[in-house]
Design a protein around this motif. Structure first.
Motif, PDB file in Angstrom:
ATOM      1  N   THR A 252     -32.997  -2.480 -78.162  1.00 64.84           N
ATOM      2  CA  THR A 252     -33.730  -3.567 -77.512  1.00 64.84           C
ATOM      3  C   THR A 252     -35.047  -3.926 -78.197  1.00 64.84           C
ATOM      4  O   THR A 252     -35.484  -5.065 -78.137  1.00 64.84           O
ATOM      5  CB  THR A 252     -34.018  -3.223 -76.030  1.00 64.84           C
TER       6      THR A 252
ATOM      7  N   GLU B  25     -44.443  -8.368 -79.009  1.00 63.88           N
ATOM      8  CA  GLU B  25     -43.118  -8.358 -78.369  1.00 63.88           C
ATOM      9  C   GLU B  25     -42.557  -6.942 -78.314  1.00 63.88           C
ATOM     10  O   GLU B  25     -42.017  -6.519 -77.290  1.00 63.88           O
ATOM     11  CB  GLU B  25     -42.144  -9.243 -79.156  1.00 63.88           C
TER      12      GLU B  25
ATOM     13  N   LYS C 283     -41.831  -4.895 -74.872  1.00 60.23           N
ATOM     14  CA  LYS C 283     -40.424  -4.531 -74.604  1.00 60.23           C
ATOM     15  C   LYS C 283     -40.284  -3.015 -74.489  1.00 60.23           C
ATOM     16  O   LYS C 283     -39.532  -2.513 -73.648  1.00 60.23           O
ATOM     17  CB  LYS C 283     -39.516  -5.081 -75.717  1.00 60.23           C
TER      18      LYS C 283
ATOM     19  N   GLU D 265     -41.405  -2.026 -71.108  1.00 59.69           N
ATOM     20  CA  GLU D 265     -40.343  -2.332 -70.137  1.00 59.69           C
ATOM     21  C   GLU D 265     -39.272  -1.239 -70.158  1.00 59.69           C
ATOM     22  O   GLU D 265     -38.810  -0.787 -69.104  1.00 59.69           O
ATOM     23  CB  GLU D 265     -39.696  -3.684 -70.458  1.00 59.69           C
TER      24      GLU D 265
END
Length: 199
Positions: free
Chosen positions: A75, A84, A88, A91
């Motif tokens: 991911t 980014e 990510k 997350e």
């Protein structure tokens, strides 16, 4: 994808059953008999593929960390910018307790063994080291493109991991204490505030 041989299938079956036993019974309360019953294989099969119970437990720990690493790579790696990738990754870390609660059950069971077991300590230390090292790679990208101040990079990887795993452990132990999905924004904001992203 290569076809798995019977040996790999059996080993995977035993590792998964052991993980299940750790989650359901705890590290200290399970036996090889429990594992063989869960895996639906004889204890002889277990000892054929693993030297002893400790060897099997170490393989479970390694497999648990491998799966976690693969999720991050799938991911985070395709993303282009430092910002980014960092968001990510946050997350991913924050969603592990919900998406893979067994990871934390296994981790918490093994953490108590690190003081007296150098091999377990080494595996867990390597896992944390790999997490920090991976984050450090894209932190360097952030410095190079001028998005991150070098003085803020020094401890960013350790802080990102510590905050995320601390949230995860609290939630696994007491899921009613806060909303794990809701806290993600605060987690991101704390890291962003710390690093003072340059526009």
């Amino acid at each position: 994808m290569p076809k798995l041989g019977m040996e790999e299938i059996r080993k995977d079956q035993v590792i998964k059953a052991t993980e299940r036993c750790i989650v359901e019974k705890g590290y200290s309360n399970m036996s090889v008999k429990d594992i063989s019953a869960m895996a639906k294989v004889s204890t002889g099969i277990i000892y054929h593929y693993f030297k002893n119970k400790e060897d099997l437990l170490l393989q479970v720990l390694k497999e648990s960390f491998r799966k976690s690493h693969e999720q991050v790579m799938e991911t985070v790696e395709p993303l282009r910018t430092f910002d980014e990738k960092l968001m990510k990754h946050i997350e991913n870390i924050n969603r592990v307790p919900v998406d893979n609660p067994d990871f934390y059950a296994v981790m918490l069971n093994f953490l108590g063994q690190t003081i007296n077991n150098p091999e377990i300590n080494g595996i867990i230390a390597k896992f944390f080291g790999n997490l920090r090292s991976y984050i450090s790679q894209y932190i360097q990208d952030g410095i190079e493109v001028g998005r991150l101040q070098p003085e803020k990079a020094k401890h960013l990887s350790a802080l990102t991991v510590a905050l995320g795993m601390g949230i995860g452990m609290q939630w696994i132990v007491d899921p009613e204490s806060f909303d794990i999905v809701d806290i993600e924004e605060s987690y991101k904001e704390m890291i962003e505030s710390y690093i003072l992203l340059k526009e």
